[in-house]
Scaffold this motif. Structure first.
Motif, PDB file in Angstrom:
ATOM      1  N   VAL A  40     -38.089   4.518 -27.112  1.00 57.86           N
ATOM      2  CA  VAL A  40     -37.062   5.422 -27.165  1.00 57.86           C
ATOM      3  C   VAL A  40     -36.089   4.865 -28.217  1.00 57.86           C
ATOM      4  N   LYS A  41     -35.699   3.562 -28.028  1.00 62.39           N
ATOM      5  CA  LYS A  41     -34.754   3.001 -28.777  1.00 62.39           C
ATOM      6  C   LYS A  41     -35.159   3.176 -30.522  1.00 62.39           C
ATOM      7  N   SER A  42     -36.593   3.049 -30.707  1.00 69.06           N
ATOM      8  CA  SER A  42     -36.831   3.255 -32.025  1.00 69.06           C
ATOM      9  C   SER A  42     -36.839   4.647 -32.719  1.00 69.06           C
ATOM     10  N   GLY A  43     -36.507   5.468 -31.788  1.00 67.25           N
ATOM     11  CA  GLY A  43     -36.444   6.950 -32.486  1.00 67.25           C
ATOM     12  C   GLY A  43     -37.941   7.750 -32.287  1.00 67.25           C
ATOM     13  N   LEU A  44     -38.709   6.771 -31.779  1.00 72.92           N
ATOM     14  CA  LEU A  44     -40.023   7.579 -31.879  1.00 72.92           C
ATOM     15  C   LEU A  44     -40.343   8.791 -30.954  1.00 72.92           C
ATOM     16  N   ASP A  50     -37.440  19.453 -26.216  1.00 70.65           N
ATOM     17  CA  ASP A  50     -35.930  19.272 -26.596  1.00 70.65           C
ATOM     18  C   ASP A  50     -35.598  18.173 -25.527  1.00 70.65           C
ATOM     19  N   GLN A  51     -35.934  18.354 -24.106  1.00 75.88           N
ATOM     20  CA  GLN A  51     -35.175  17.576 -23.265  1.00 75.88           C
ATOM     21  C   GLN A  51     -35.803  16.157 -22.984  1.00 75.88           C
ATOM     22  N   ILE A  52     -36.948  15.939 -23.552  1.00 75.34           N
ATOM     23  CA  ILE A  52     -37.740  14.490 -23.196  1.00 75.34           C
ATOM     24  C   ILE A  52     -36.842  13.569 -23.827  1.00 75.34           C
ATOM     25  N   PRO A  53     -36.579  13.638 -25.066  1.00 72.27           N
ATOM     26  CA  PRO A  53     -35.692  12.504 -25.527  1.00 72.27           C
ATOM     27  C   PRO A  53     -34.367  12.375 -24.833  1.00 72.27           C
ATOM     28  N   GLU A  54     -33.682  13.447 -24.420  1.00 73.57           N
ATOM     29  CA  GLU A  54     -32.613  13.288 -23.610  1.00 73.57           C
ATOM     30  C   GLU A  54     -32.793  12.687 -22.436  1.00 73.57           C
ATOM     31  N   MET A  55     -33.691  13.050 -21.554  1.00 73.22           N
ATOM     32  CA  MET A  55     -33.890  12.425 -20.233  1.00 73.22           C
ATOM     33  C   MET A  55     -34.123  10.924 -20.189  1.00 73.22           C
ATOM     34  N   PHE A  56     -34.793  10.485 -21.237  1.00 72.41           N
ATOM     35  CA  PHE A  56     -35.012   9.040 -21.364  1.00 72.41           C
ATOM     36  C   PHE A  56     -34.149   8.194 -22.046  1.00 72.41           C
ATOM     37  N   ALA A  57     -33.079   8.904 -22.900  1.00 73.16           N
ATOM     38  CA  ALA A  57     -32.249   8.205 -23.744  1.00 73.16           C
ATOM     39  C   ALA A  57     -31.611   6.942 -23.336  1.00 73.16           C
ATOM     40  N   ASP A  58     -31.274   6.758 -22.010  1.00 72.55           N
ATOM     41  CA  ASP A  58     -30.650   5.629 -21.533  1.00 72.55           C
ATOM     42  C   ASP A  58     -31.537   4.787 -20.609  1.00 72.55           C
ATOM     43  N   THR A  59     -32.890   4.932 -21.003  1.00 78.31           N
ATOM     44  CA  THR A  59     -33.782   4.069 -20.026  1.00 78.31           C
ATOM     45  C   THR A  59     -33.489   2.696 -20.312  1.00 78.31           C
ATOM     46  N   ARG A  60     -33.829   2.045 -19.104  1.00 76.90           N
ATOM     47  CA  ARG A  60     -33.656   0.381 -19.335  1.00 76.90           C
ATOM     48  C   ARG A  60     -35.045  -0.080 -19.031  1.00 76.90           C
ATOM     49  N   GLU A  61     -35.940   0.829 -19.000  1.00 82.84           N
ATOM     50  CA  GLU A  61     -37.333   0.335 -18.530  1.00 82.84           C
ATOM     51  C   GLU A  61     -38.195  -0.057 -19.552  1.00 82.84           C
ATOM     52  N   THR A  62     -38.600  -1.497 -19.497  1.00 86.32           N
ATOM     53  CA  THR A  62     -39.404  -1.908 -20.742  1.00 86.32           C
ATOM     54  C   THR A  62     -40.806  -2.132 -20.277  1.00 86.32           C
ATOM     55  N   GLU A  63     -41.226  -1.957 -19.218  1.00 85.33           N
ATOM     56  CA  GLU A  63     -42.516  -2.330 -18.715  1.00 85.33           C
ATOM     57  C   GLU A  63     -43.360  -0.993 -18.787  1.00 85.33           C
ATOM     58  N   THR A  64     -44.529  -1.060 -19.094  1.00 85.47           N
ATOM     59  CA  THR A  64     -45.578   0.238 -19.133  1.00 85.47           C
ATOM     60  C   THR A  64     -46.834   0.065 -18.417  1.00 85.47           C
ATOM     61  N   VAL A  65     -47.254   1.079 -17.963  1.00 89.40           N
ATOM     62  CA  VAL A  65     -48.957   0.997 -17.427  1.00 89.40           C
ATOM     63  C   VAL A  65     -49.683   1.758 -18.552  1.00 89.40           C
TER      64      VAL A  65
END
Ligand SMILES: [Zn+2]
Length: 1113
Positions: A534-538, A622-637
């Motif tokens: 999210v942070k990188s704008g990807l 349109d909504q996806i980038p907004e929904m996760f704009a403030d995410t703090r989650e760094t881990e992935t599966v």
């Protein structure tokens, strides 16, 4: 949705034609080409509108436009036992009498091909009148070879002494390793004697300081001192100081590609590399004592030139007596002291140029058995007259030894590099689609080979004898046709499967899983929405791009819209599925947090038609980038993501492709969880192989499930640190997917490359649920396979997806004798599902010659293909053997190949010379490039992920790609003619070929470097960079400004042209001479000694000579 069920019997794929004469016309549409009869072929000739029409969403590079209409997806089929695709049994090689492969007369190569015209007169004499380039009887060949040994010198070796090169007699042999054949080399033979071997011996007996890998003028700063880190991103991207500094220096700007040894010298502890670096009898190479030189100012590079060198070995001549091409351009004090004149050894550039001038103007007509095609570097047109185009199949040799003993003696690998869905040039004809109706394709009863031009009809046309296994099969009544007086069917030219090397059959339901026609495939986009992404704008970038890109999904023929359905998933530690059903006002999200047992929470509304759900999809994106704009989650599966896609395809009962955009090592608690096990200390140990192996077998099992479902996985990686490509890539690799890697992704510098890759990847021709089998004449058999696929038995290559760029390299071994009369045949059959859900078979046939004389083998080899095979063989070898073992085996095999030639085909009078077969004279230089590549000899700054990444990429490369990857193309831009479309003539990859007053471009298929010399005229700098002086060019620039002047336009058009030619968008890196980044560039000057210990071309050639001599003594 079952397009195939209709298509099966008629439109849109075929216009039924009476009596099965002529074949059905598929709906490939497009303009007919002149000169091609419309009646049978018309509808096939044009480009596929469905593929070409879509204008690129925004920009430049589009895959399809690269070469116009790609071939229709198609595939060949092989009855695959375990998949129950067909009722037929194993079609292994039988032991029958070899078929008379020559039974079908082919028109001479020079005759124009007139499909549809009356059958050509057929001569009753030897079926194939021209087997190889040099027509000659065996006896003649023997004589010929005797002469060639020496005569050929003219071809590539240095000219006679009289022409200004050091006279051989003035150069006594060193320590006896090189015989002084001296002038005798040149005298008795003429260049007119057929393909000569190349003798470079006269240039070897030189003296003194070894040829410097890369002589540096004093004005150029050397590599940094030990400990002086050449920082990757920081130094290379000074313009982006706000970007997160990548942890590892080099990997930042340089995703994936080789970059060994770029950052400073190997440490003194670096163990000496095995093999050719060693001094052998003092006759070649300098004593590069392991690290003697590393402590110096030019770490990793031997002392030479003006540098104090090691004490010259005794009895050697002053190297300055051997003129070197560019020496006179250098001030005297800069003259490198050459042991060997680099111009006296075989030049890749010369070979490429010669082939272009010899073969580039005439079309390559495939009517002649065993004809060696032009090199991959030559631009040529192909006309199919009964054998598959070299764009589909290339072989290491077009003349195969008749016996196993002969093959073993030569050590020349017998292999074919097959690209079943290759893109053709726009002027070339796509494979025709043949529809035999419900009865399906006609096949041999025993080996199940498909009807092809080499089957021989007998008994008035009522039966045919198989060209592979000799079995006689009844001709089905509907397929019966009379024979003409030569024994050929009168409809020969009306049927692609009788007259062409490549064509397609419409598959019947027997070729489908569960005896059910497939549904159209689906694409599922799965986006990592963790913090980094999210942070990188990807995330925003992907969503924006998809809004337009979804309108360009692959479609078949003249279909108005793509049949492919799409679905969307986002994820971090949990997965979010989206219902985008057209009836909804807004998309709905469903979260699955139990990733241990993945399931798909919705069926209806997950996979949708883009047009029908356009509004809902746009809203979601349109909504996806907004929904996760403030995410703090760094881990992935990660594994659960693939499982989710797989389950969705299973539920929809279709094949498809997952596009996964992923950023980090999946450490969240879930199946397939990984740990960071990167350990560069393992390099050069017996455990190094573990770096290439997956850390768990979990992904292998997952891959198997994916292949069974036809679920292909494409992976876009955006790592900021190690994420274990070797493990994450397993599923991609085994499902026939593609991996893209953008280390330290930054929007500003990397988005163009990523978007271009994504667009091409989404749009390109692809087949699903593919199974490939290669059948061969009795006597040889396909025994080994290299590429991105899965095999559950020993014969069937299975790929969940196969796109137009993927290549499978197949090795053959003898299991019996072959005969010169019959030659050897290959038939590659690919069964696949098209992008519209149509089940098809694509068939490629190729006929090769067979020989009882080794000389015939060596005269019909193709070194580029050989290198493709050897590289893949070696890159697989590192999974199970220490890298050193792999490297030694490569050197040994090539030495044996060349020694066998030397012993059996070269003149005995030239005992001490290095004599190379004409067709293999580049084998040493190219082999050295493979040995020096980052997989086999990593530099300190190459990451483990890079090596795993490159290993996977190379394994699917075609011959053209491996060629430029291992020996990059180097173009002097300042020599370009701004008024012409042509490229400037390439030069050899050595620093000594560079002039500081010029600008050069180097490309290897993954990167493009533009190198600017310190003395380039200000006017040129102004025109290209828009700044007034060299010093004002920004360090680490990654784009060229768009300036309205001829030079700028020319350079940018060259770059665009190169980008179009490659399957991936190359990263552009501007390098200033004397800048730290230059170290990276120099890594690709592959004729020079490398900082990671790789030998220079000259040193390696000497080493090969040594090895050969040892084998001969
Ligand atoms: Zn057969």
């Amino acid at each position: 949705m079952s397009v195939n069920q209709q298509a099966h019997t008629g439109p849109p794929y075929g216009r039924p034609q009476p009596g099965y004469q002529g074949y059905q016309q598929p709906a490939y549409g497009g303009q007919p080409l002149p000169g091609v009869p419309q009646l049978q072929y018309g509808a096939y000739n044009g480009p596929m509108p469905g593929y070409q029409q879509p204008a690129p969403p925004q920009g430049s590079l589009r895959a399809p436009s690269t070469s116009g209409a790609p071939p229709p997806a198609s595939g060949a089929s092989l009855p695959s036992g375990h998949l129950t695709y067909s009722p037929f049994g194993q079609g292994d090689v039988q032991n029958g009498i070899p078929a008379s492969a020559a039974a079908v007369q082919r028109p001479p190569a020079s005759q124009p091909y007139l499909p549809g015209s009356a059958p050509m007169p057929v001569s009753q004499t030897p079926t194939f009148q021209q087997y190889g380039p040099p027509p000659a009887s065996v006896q003649q060949l023997s004589n010929h070879m005797a002469g060639m040994t020496i005569g050929s010198v003219a071809a590539s070796a240095p000219p006679p002494a009289g022409l200004g090169y050091g006279p051989p007699t003035s150069v006594p042999p060193v320590s006896g390793s090189f015989s002084t054949t001296g002038s005798g080399l040149y005298t008795p033979y003429t260049a007119s004697q057929g393909p000569p071997p190349t003798s470079v011996s006269q240039s070897l007996p030189l003296a003194q300081p070894p040829f410097p890998g890369a002589p540096r003028p004093p004005t150029m700063p050397g590599p940094p001192l030990p400990g002086q880190t050449v920082a990757g991103p920081p130094t290379t991207q000074p313009n982006h100081v706000s970007s997160p500094p990548p942890p590892s220096a080099m990997s930042g700007p340089q995703p994936g590609p080789p970059m060994s040894g770029l950052h400073g010298p190997p440490p003194p502890t670096h163990p000496p590399q095995p093999g050719y670096q060693m001094q052998q009898n003092g006759s070649f190479g300098q004593v590069r004592g392991p690290q003697a030189n590393y402590g110096g100012t030019y770490p990793g590079t031997p002392n030479y030139g003006s540098q104090p060198g090691p004490p010259p070995p005794p009895k050697r001549l002053d190297p300055d007596s051997i003129p070197s091409p560019q020496l006179n351009e250098l001030p005297p004090q800069q003259k490198p002291r050459h042991r060997i004149d680099p111009d006296a050894i075989p030049s890749p550039i010369q070979v490429i140029e010669d082939d272009r001038s010899n073969c580039g103007s005439e079309p390559f007509v495939t009517g002649v058995r065993g004809q060696v095609p032009p090199l991959v570097t030559t631009d040529f047109l192909v006309k199919d007259q009964g054998n598959a185009s070299p764009r589909y199949i290339r072989c290491t040799s077009y003349n195969i030894p008749c016996t196993s003993d002969m093959a073993k003696q030569s050590q020349v690998p017998l292999a074919a590099v097959i690209k079943p869905l290759a893109t053709l040039r726009p002027e070339e004809t796509l494979p025709y689609l043949v529809d035999h109706g419900e009865s399906g394709p006609v096949r041999c009863n025993r080996c199940k080979a498909y009807m092809c031009p080499f089957m021989q009809f007998i008994e008035g046309g009522r039966r045919f004898q198989c060209c592979f296994c000799s079995c006689v099969t009844e001709v089905p009544p509907h397929y019966f046709q009379h024979l003409d007086h030569t024994g050929k069917r009168v409809d020969f030219y009306d049927r692609p499967e009788l007259s062409l090397g490549s064509y397609e059959f419409l598959a019947t339901v027997d070729y489908c899983k569960n005896n059910k026609f497939p549904s159209p495939p689906a694409f599922i986009f799965m986006i990592d929405v963790s913090y980094n992404a999210v942070k990188s704008g990807l995330v925003r970038l992907i969503c924006e791009e998809l809004k337009s890109l979804l309108d360009y999904l692959p479609r078949e023929g003249n279909m108005e819209e793509s049949a492919i359905r799409v679905g969307f998933v986002t994820y971090n530690k949990v997965l979010h599925f989206y219902n985008v059903k057209s009836s909804l006002a807004q998309p709905q999200m469903m979260v699955v947090s139990d990733v241990a047992d993945m399931f798909v929470p919705l069926l209806d509304g997950f996979l949708v038609n883009v047009n029908e759900s356009r509004t809902v999809i746009a809203s979601l994106l349109d909504q996806i980038p907004e929904m996760f704009a403030d995410t703090r989650e760094t881990e992935t599966v990660f594994a659960p993501v693939i499982q989710a896609g797989l389950e969705a395809l299973k539920a929809a009962e279709c094949a498809g492709k997952l596009f996964i955009f992923h950023t980090s090592l999946p450490i969240a608690e879930a199946p397939g969880k990984l740990k960071n096990r990167d350990d560069k200390k393992l390099i050069n140990t017996d455990k190094e192989k573990t770096l290439f192996q997956p850390q768990t077998s979990f992904y292998n099992n997952l891959a198997k499930d994916c292949v069974a479902q036809g679920c292909c996985v494409d992976l876009f990686l955006f790592p900021n640190q190690y994420l274990d490509v070797a493990t994450l890539g397993v599923v991609t690799y085994q499902t026939g997917g593609s991996i893209y890697k953008y280390a330290y992704f930054q929007l500003e510098t990397d988005q163009d490359r990523f978007l271009n890759d994504l667009r091409r990847d989404v749009q390109k021709e692809v087949g699903f649920d593919a199974v490939m089998r290669v059948r061969t004449s009795t006597g040889i058999r396909a025994t080994d396979f290299f590429g991105a696929f899965y095999m559950s038995n020993t014969t069937d290559v299975e790929m969940a997806g196969l796109d137009c760029d993927k290549t499978i390299t197949v090795e053959f071994k003898h299991d019996d004798k072959l005969s010169e009369d019959s030659g050897a045949l290959l038939q590659c059959a690919l069964l696949y599902t098209s992008c519209a859900g149509q089940r098809r078979l694509r068939i490629h046939n190729l006929s090769l010659n067979c020989c009882t004389q080794l000389a015939d083998l060596y005269r019909n080899c193709e070194t580029d293909t050989l290198i493709n095979y050897l590289a893949k063989y070696a890159y697989r070898g590192v999974l199970s053997s220490p890298v050193k073992t792999v490297r030694d085996a490569l050197v040994n095999q090539c030495a044996q190949i060349l020694a066998c030639y030397r012993k059996n085909c070269a003149s005995p009078s030239s005992a001490g010379q290095l004599i190379l077969p004409e067709c293999m004279k580049l084998l040493p230089v190219y082999l050295n490039c493979v040995l020096k590549s980052d997989v086999l000899q990593p530099g300190l700054e190459v990451t483990t992920d890079d090596r795993a990444y490159i290993r996977q990429l190379v394994t699917s490369m075609d011959v053209a790609e491996t060629n430029v990857f291992f020996y990059p193309r180097l173009l002097p831009l300042t020599k370009a003619d701004v008024d012409s479309d042509s490229l400037p003539a390439a030069i050899r990859n050595s620093e000594e070929r560079l002039s500081k007053g010029d600008i050069y471009l180097l490309e290897n298929g993954l990167n493009i470097f533009v190198w600017v010399g310190v003395n380039v005229q200000q006017g040129l700098i102004q025109n290209l960079f828009g700044v007034s002086s060299f010093s004002q060019i920004s360090n680490g620039l990654s784009t060229l400004p768009v300036l309205e002047n001829p030079f700028s336009k020319k350079v940018r058009s060259i770059i665009d042209m190169l980008q179009m030619q490659r399957s991936r968008y190359m990263k552009l890196i501007i390098v200033k001479q004397e800048d730290k980044l230059e170290m990276l560039f120099k890594h690709f000057l592959v004729e020079d000694k490398s900082l990671s210990g790789g030998a220079s071309y000259v040193d390696f050639l000497c080493h090969m000579h040594k090895e050969i001599r040892q084998l001969l003594s």
